[in-house]
Design an enzyme around this catalytic site. Structure first.
Site, mmCIF file in Angstrom:
data_model
loop_
_atom_site.group_PDB
_atom_site.id
_atom_site.type_symbol
_atom_site.label_atom_id
_atom_site.label_comp_id
_atom_site.label_asym_id
_atom_site.label_seq_id
_atom_site.Cartn_x
_atom_site.Cartn_y
_atom_site.Cartn_z
ATOM 1 N N ASP A 35 0.860 -1.185 0.000
ATOM 2 C CA ASP A 35 0.000 0.000 0.000
ATOM 3 C C ASP A 35 0.896 1.235 0.000
ATOM 4 O OD1 ASP A 35 -3.215 0.341 0.781
ATOM 5 O OD2 ASP A 35 -2.002 2.139 1.053
ATOM 6 N N ASP A 56 4.922 2.917 -3.636
ATOM 7 C CA ASP A 56 4.057 3.530 -4.638
ATOM 8 C C ASP A 56 4.010 2.632 -5.868
ATOM 9 O OD1 ASP A 56 2.696 5.065 -6.419
ATOM 10 O OD2 ASP A 56 3.967 6.859 -6.194
ATOM 11 N N SER A 120 -15.571 -0.063 -10.718
ATOM 12 C CA SER A 120 -16.583 0.637 -9.920
ATOM 13 C C SER A 120 -17.839 0.905 -10.742
ATOM 14 C CB SER A 120 -15.988 1.983 -9.484
ATOM 15 O OG SER A 120 -16.997 2.858 -9.060
ATOM 16 N N ALA A 121 -18.947 1.067 -10.031
ATOM 17 C CA ALA A 121 -20.192 1.490 -10.673
ATOM 18 C C ALA A 121 -20.046 2.871 -11.304
ATOM 19 C CB ALA A 121 -21.322 1.507 -9.649
ATOM 20 N N TYR A 151 -12.599 9.891 -11.974
ATOM 21 C CA TYR A 151 -12.529 8.546 -11.372
ATOM 22 C C TYR A 151 -13.146 7.458 -12.264
ATOM 23 C CZ TYR A 151 -13.343 4.982 -7.757
ATOM 24 O OH TYR A 151 -13.376 3.823 -7.026
ATOM 25 N N LYS A 155 -11.473 4.122 -14.301
ATOM 26 C CA LYS A 155 -11.904 2.737 -14.092
ATOM 27 C C LYS A 155 -12.253 2.077 -15.431
ATOM 28 C CE LYS A 155 -11.599 2.233 -9.620
ATOM 29 N NZ LYS A 155 -10.522 1.367 -9.089
ATOM 30 N N GLU A 193 -14.852 9.737 3.062
ATOM 31 C CA GLU A 193 -15.918 8.808 3.449
ATOM 32 C C GLU A 193 -17.089 8.869 2.471
ATOM 33 O OE1 GLU A 193 -14.771 11.372 5.072
ATOM 34 O OE2 GLU A 193 -16.394 12.675 5.774
ATOM 35 N N THR A 223 -30.821 8.319 -5.093
ATOM 36 C CA THR A 223 -30.799 6.913 -4.645
ATOM 37 C C THR A 223 -29.461 6.237 -4.956
ATOM 38 O OG1 THR A 223 -31.689 6.132 -6.746
ATOM 39 C CG2 THR A 223 -33.284 6.602 -4.971
HETATM 40 O O1 GDC Z 1 -20.151 9.596 -1.408
HETATM 41 P P1 GDC Z 1 -21.208 8.670 -1.908
HETATM 42 O O2 GDC Z 1 -21.519 7.477 -1.064
HETATM 43 O O3 GDC Z 1 -20.764 8.243 -3.358
HETATM 44 O O4 GDC Z 1 -22.530 9.562 -2.060
HETATM 45 C C1 GDC Z 1 -23.780 8.981 -2.320
HETATM 46 C C2 GDC Z 1 -24.829 10.068 -2.254
HETATM 47 O O5 GDC Z 1 -25.001 10.445 -0.885
HETATM 48 C C3 GDC Z 1 -24.452 11.359 -3.013
HETATM 49 O O6 GDC Z 1 -25.557 11.839 -3.732
HETATM 50 C C4 GDC Z 1 -24.096 12.323 -1.906
HETATM 51 O O7 GDC Z 1 -24.347 13.677 -2.250
HETATM 52 C C5 GDC Z 1 -25.050 11.851 -0.804
HETATM 53 N N1 GDC Z 1 -24.677 12.294 0.550
HETATM 54 C C6 GDC Z 1 -25.505 12.914 1.441
HETATM 55 N N2 GDC Z 1 -24.830 13.264 2.543
HETATM 56 C C7 GDC Z 1 -22.390 12.911 3.171
HETATM 57 O O8 GDC Z 1 -22.377 13.437 4.294
HETATM 58 C C8 GDC Z 1 -23.547 12.826 2.370
HETATM 59 N N3 GDC Z 1 -21.241 12.345 2.655
HETATM 60 C C9 GDC Z 1 -21.222 11.722 1.436
HETATM 61 N N4 GDC Z 1 -20.072 11.176 0.998
HETATM 62 N N5 GDC Z 1 -22.309 11.678 0.645
HETATM 63 C C10 GDC Z 1 -23.463 12.208 1.107
HETATM 64 C C11 GDC Z 1 -19.391 6.319 -5.095
HETATM 65 C C12 GDC Z 1 -17.955 6.781 -5.280
HETATM 66 C C13 GDC Z 1 -17.077 5.689 -4.820
HETATM 67 C C14 GDC Z 1 -17.431 4.339 -5.453
HETATM 68 C C15 GDC Z 1 -18.934 4.096 -5.552
HETATM 69 C C16 GDC Z 1 -19.345 3.009 -6.486
HETATM 70 O O9 GDC Z 1 -20.252 7.327 -5.535
HETATM 71 O O10 GDC Z 1 -17.735 7.964 -4.583
HETATM 72 O O11 GDC Z 1 -15.733 5.992 -4.976
HETATM 73 O O12 GDC Z 1 -16.776 4.101 -6.661
HETATM 74 O O13 GDC Z 1 -19.636 5.222 -5.900
HETATM 75 O O14 GDC Z 1 -20.726 2.849 -6.447
HETATM 76 P P2 GDC Z 1 -21.509 7.729 -4.697
HETATM 77 O O15 GDC Z 1 -22.388 6.570 -4.409
HETATM 78 O O16 GDC Z 1 -22.116 8.869 -5.426
#
Ligand code: GDC
Length: 336
Positions: A35, A56, A120-121, A151, A155, A193, A223
Site C-alpha cells: 500500500d 508507490d 466501480s459502478a 474517477y 476505471k 468517506e 438513490t
Molecule cells: O459519497 P457517496 O456514497 O458516493 O454519495 C452517495 C450520495 O449520498 C451522493 O448523492 C451524496 O451527495 C449523498 N450524501 C448525502 N450526505 C455525506 O455526508 C452525504 N457524505 C457523502 N459522501 N455523501 C453524502 C461512489 C464513489 C465511490 C465508489 C462508488 C461506487 O459514488 O464515490 O468511490 O466508486 O460510488 O458505487 P456515490 O455513491 O455517489
C-alpha cells in the site's frame, strides 16, 4: 476455495483490500501486501504476514519487485473516496491508471496466472442514472462510454487495458464493478468517506452532542444501493475462481434514497428524528444508481445476503465504538 497460493494484494492497507487480505490469510494463502500508506495508517493489521511493503505502485520498478514468483495479483489500489473526494480530485483519481498499467506490464513479464481489477459502478454511463429510481444497471450499460468524470473514466479505461492484456498476452483477467461498499474498517471521516459511513458518523455525533440536526448533501431524494463488505469479499473470491473474464457487478439491488438510509440509521441509533439540513451545493454525483444482478447470479450462481439494515447496524456499532475510543477526527490504525 483459493488455497496455498502466493498472492499479491495491492492496496492492502485500504478498506476492501484489508478485508480481502484477512480472508485470503484465513484460507491459508501466502500473502504479499502493499500500500502507498505508511504501515501505521493501514486500516487493518495482520499478525500472520510479515510481507508488508509501503510503496508507490505507480512506479513500475516496485510492480516488478513484488510480482516475482507470485501466482495471483489482486489490484485493489486507487486514489479514491466518496463524492466529496472524487468530485474535487479528478486529476489525482486518473493517475491511478499508472498503478493498473504498470502492474499489468509487470504481471505479464513475471508470468502471473490470474489478475483481478477492482472497478466501480462509476464506470457506468451517466445518462442512464439521471432519474431518482432507475432499473438496476446492467453490465452493458457502461457503453456508449460516458462515465463519472475523472474517477469513472480511469476505471473504464483500466478495465479495457485489462481486456487487451488478456487478448494480446493471454493473462487471465477478472473484473468486479463494485457498488458503494460499506462496513467496519471503512473510512468515516477526513473527507474520503462515502454516504453510509458519513451519515452514521453524523448521527452518532448528533446523539453524543445532543444536537437535533444533521447536514445532508443534496436533497436526500437521490438513490443508491450499498453492499456490505462481507458480501463484497465473498463475491470477489467467487468471481476470481470463476472462468468469467468480462466485468461483473458486485453490488446490491436494494435501492434506497439517502433519506430512507437516514431513517434506517436513526432507527438503529434510537435517536429522535433529526432535522435534515439539505446542502444543495455539496457534491451529489448521479441522481439514481443501483445494481442489476442477473449476470452475477448466472455466472457465479450466487447473490449477496446481508440486508442494508443489518449491514448498517454492524457498521454503526463498530463506528460508535471507534469514535468513543479514538474520537472522530483522527487517523485510525486498528489491529484486526
Ligand atoms: O459519497 P457517496 O456514497 O458516493 O454519495 C452517495 C450520495 O449520498 C451522493 O448523492 C451524496 O451527495 C449523498 N450524501 C448525502 N450526505 C455525506 O455526508 C452525504 N457524505 C457523502 N459522501 N455523501 C453524502 C461512489 C464513489 C465511490 C465508489 C462508488 C461506487 O459514488 O464515490 O468511490 O466508486 O460510488 O458505487 P456515490 O455513491 O455517489
Amino acid at each position: 476455495m483459493i488455497k496455498n497460493k502466493k498472492i499479491l494484494v495491492v492496496g492492502a492497507g485500504g478498506f476492501i483490500g484489508g478485508h480481502l487480505v484477512k480472508r485470503l490469510l484465513n484460507d491459508e494463502n501466502f500473502i504479499i501486501a502493499t500500500d502507498i500508506k505508511p504501515k501505521e495508517y493501514w486500516f487493518q493489521d495482520f499478525e500472520k504476514t510479515k510481507n508488508y511493503y509501503s510503496m508507490d505502485m505507480k512506479e513500475i520498478d516496485n510492480c516488478r519487485k513484488v510480482t516475482k514468483n507470485v501466482d495471483y495479483v489482486f489490484n485493489m489500489a486507487c486514489n479514491m473516496g466518496g463524492m466529496g473526494f472524487i468530485e474535487n480530485n479528478k486529476a489525482e483519481c486518473m493517475q491511478s491508471v499508472l498503478i493498473n498499467t504498470n502492474l499489468l506490464i509487470a504481471s505479464k513479464e513475471n508470468k502471473i496466472k490470474r489478475y483481478f481489477f477492482s472497478s466501480s459502478a462509476c464506470a457506468y454511463n451517466k445518462n442512464k442514472q439521471q432519474d431518482v429510481f432507475i432499473k438496476g444497471l446492467k453490465e452493458k450499460d457502461a457503453y456508449p462510454a460516458d462515465p463519472e468524470d475523472g474517477y469513472g473514466w480511469e476505471k473504464l479505461f483500466s478495465e479495457r487495458m485489462c481486456r487487451h492484456f488478456m487478448e494480446d498476452y493471454g493473462i487471465e483477467i477478472r473484473i468486479a464493478r463494485y457498488h458503494n461498499i460499506y462496513g467496519p474498517f471503512g473510512t468515516y471521516d477526513g473527507g474520503r468517506e462515502k454516504a453510509p459511513a458519513a451519515l452514521c458518523r453524523k448521527i452518532i455525533n448528533a446523539k453524543k452532542n445532543n444536537e437535533d440536526k444533521i447536514d445532508v448533501w443534496g436533497d436526500g431524494k437521490q438513490t443508491r444501493s450499498f453492499l456490505y463488505i462481507d458480501d463484497c469479499i465473498e463475491g470477489t473470491i467467487r468471481l476470481f475462481e470463476s472462468d468469467y473474464s468480462e466485468p461483473v457487478n458486485i453490488g446490491s439491488d436494494e435501492q434506497v434514497s439517502i433519506n430512507q438510509m437516514i431513517d434506517i440509521i436513526e432507527n438503529i441509533s434510537k435517536v429522535k428524528k433529526l432535522k435534515r439540513d439539505y446542502q444543495l451545493d455539496k457534491p451529489k454525483g448521479v441522481r439514481g444508481r443501483s445494481s442489476n444482478n442477473d449476470l452475477v447470479k448466472e455466472v457465479l450462481n450466487w447473490s449477496y445476503e446481508i440486508k442494508l439494515k443489518d449491514g448498517l447496524k454492524k457498521t454503526f456499532d463498530w463506528m460508535s465504538n471507534e469514535i468513543s475510543k479514538r474520537g472522530s477526527n483522527i487517523n485510525r490504525f486498528t489491529k484486526s
